[in-house]
Design an enzyme around this catalytic site. Structure first.
Site, PDB file in Angstrom:
ATOM      1  N   HIS A 124     -11.032 -35.716  -7.434  1.00 40.02           N
ATOM      2  CA  HIS A 124     -10.633 -36.220  -6.113  1.00 40.02           C
ATOM      3  C   HIS A 124     -11.634 -35.900  -4.996  1.00 40.02           C
ATOM      4  O   HIS A 124     -12.108 -36.772  -4.296  1.00 40.02           O
ATOM      5  CB  HIS A 124      -9.289 -35.602  -5.701  1.00 40.02           C
ATOM      6  CG  HIS A 124      -8.197 -35.688  -6.701  1.00 40.02           C
ATOM      7  ND1 HIS A 124      -7.383 -36.802  -6.849  1.00 40.02           N
ATOM      8  CD2 HIS A 124      -7.752 -34.784  -7.606  1.00 40.02           C
ATOM      9  CE1 HIS A 124      -6.488 -36.570  -7.796  1.00 40.02           C
ATOM     10  NE2 HIS A 124      -6.684 -35.355  -8.285  1.00 40.02           N
TER      11      HIS A 124
HETATM   12  O1  RIB Z   1      -3.942 -34.106  -5.009  1.00 42.29           O
HETATM   13  C1  RIB Z   1      -5.280 -33.716  -5.231  1.00 42.29           C
HETATM   14  C2  RIB Z   1      -5.708 -32.696  -4.239  1.00 42.29           C
HETATM   15  O2  RIB Z   1      -4.907 -31.525  -4.364  1.00 42.29           O
HETATM   16  C3  RIB Z   1      -7.157 -32.217  -4.456  1.00 42.29           C
HETATM   17  O3  RIB Z   1      -7.725 -31.834  -3.231  1.00 42.29           O
HETATM   18  C4  RIB Z   1      -6.983 -31.014  -5.326  1.00 42.29           C
HETATM   19  O4  RIB Z   1      -8.063 -30.080  -5.207  1.00 42.29           O
HETATM   20  C5  RIB Z   1      -5.728 -30.434  -4.755  1.00 42.29           C
HETATM   21  O5  RIB Z   1      -6.080 -29.674  -3.606  1.00 42.29           O
END
Ligand code: RIB
Ligand code: CA
Length: 320
Positions: free
Chosen positions: A245
């Site tokens: 992500h």
């Molecule tokens: O949902 C994904 C996010 O939540 C990303 O930033 C992961 O590192 C967690 O923090």
């Protein structure tokens, strides 16, 4: 121009994070392709002391001189929520990690953020964890809203991952997210719709491992753990590898040509019984839709984005 090249001026950013496996990759890309003025940590994937420790570890592995300041240990309202089911109890399970050799630079992330917003031209805040530090900075110093270039965040989406409607970073502190999305600041949003297009496939993990140094081996081990956790939690074939992500919130600024985006009105639900933490995105094709306040990333050239990650890892890999 090679896809790994950023487009022109390197964005100046402050990265707010909760390392976190994908946060680690974001730090690598930020260190390579931005003027990284600082890193701040927040409770999220793991408690604050863990996410802070993990940020120090990644800084050491990169050998970069970037100040790290720790911030909020919990959300604006309620108790902290963690994501050990994905990231493990430490927040960065899956690899033998070195003990940090460089000290934390401070424990007042909010005032560090405020100071950097007031003293740095064209600064982008890039939060990739719960938005608590950013919200506290905006509340403490409202003037920073018109001083910064914008906020490029990882969070939200048209679907959730901690509930059917809420993505973790928003879900973990909806009140903070509401402060950010209602601030009037230019916002770029890397939500799950785009981040699920960018996964740590076995071939990509192998390519990272083949970079050969301690950094590549460590990141490959971490992503192997991360992807195995994703596999346990998703239907077969739903995702091939864990969704990486966080680096997309950085590349949205350093490599904007790799993305498609649309202007949308986005608000954060803070009261719904089933929707608390949801980013409510107005996608209607009607003339009366609400005025957009956010640039929502809708697609990414995943192969090219991975080339950026791989080149950054190679860049920081010391020759044998
Ligand atoms: O949902 C994904 C996010 O939540 C990303 O930033 C992961 O590192 C967690 O923090
Ligand atoms: Ca994160």
């Amino acid at each position: 121009m090679p896809e790994t090249a950023s487009t022109g001026a390197r964005p100046t950013i402050l990265l707010d994070c909760d390392p976190g496996h994908d946060d680690a990759i974001a730090i690598v890309v930020a260190a390579r392709h931005t003027e990284l003025v600082g890193i701040t940590t927040v409770a999220g994937n793991a408690p604050l002391d863990s996410t802070t420790h993990n940020a120090l570890v990644i800084r050491d592995l990169l050998g970069v001189d970037v100040p790290i300041h720790s911030g909020a240990a919990g959300p604006l309202v309620g108790e902290p929520k963690f994501a050990g089911h994905i990231h493990g109890e430490s927040g960065l399970d899956g690899a033998d990690l070195p003990t940090p050799s460089t000290p934390l630079d401070g424990t007042d992330a909010v005032n560090f953020i405020i100071d950097m917003c007031r003293s740095t031209q064209e600064l982008w805040l890039v939060p990739i964890g719960p938005l608590t530090n950013i919200a506290l900075a905006l509340r403490t110093a409202p003037d920073i809203a018109h001083r910064i270039a914008g906020i490029s965040l990882m969070g939200g989406g048209t679907f959730g991952n901690r509930s059917s409607t809420a993505e973790f970073n928003i879900w973990a502190d909806p009140e903070a997210a509401h402060v950010v999305f209602s601030s009037g600041v230019r916002i770029v949003m890397a939500g799950l719709d785009v981040t699920h297009q960018f996964t740590a496939t076995p071939d990509r993990i192998a390519a990272i491992r083949s970079t050969g140094g301690l950094l590549g081996t460590t990141l490959a081990d971490l992503l192997t753990f991360f992807s195995a956790k994703y596999g346990e939690l998703h239907d077969d074939g739903a995702l091939i590898g864990g969704a990486i992500h966080d680096p997309l919130a950085v590349m949205a600024l350093s490599h904007p040509h790799l993305f498609e985006r649309v202007a949308r009105h986005v608000v954060v639900e803070t009261r719904g019984e089933y929707t608390r933490g949801m980013t409510v995105i107005d996608q209607r094709k009607v003339t009366g839709r609400q005025t957009p306040n956010c640039e929502v990333l809708t697609s990414v050239d995943a192969a090219a984005a991975f080339d950026v990650v791989l080149e950054a890892i190679t860049h920081f890999t010391a020759p044998d």
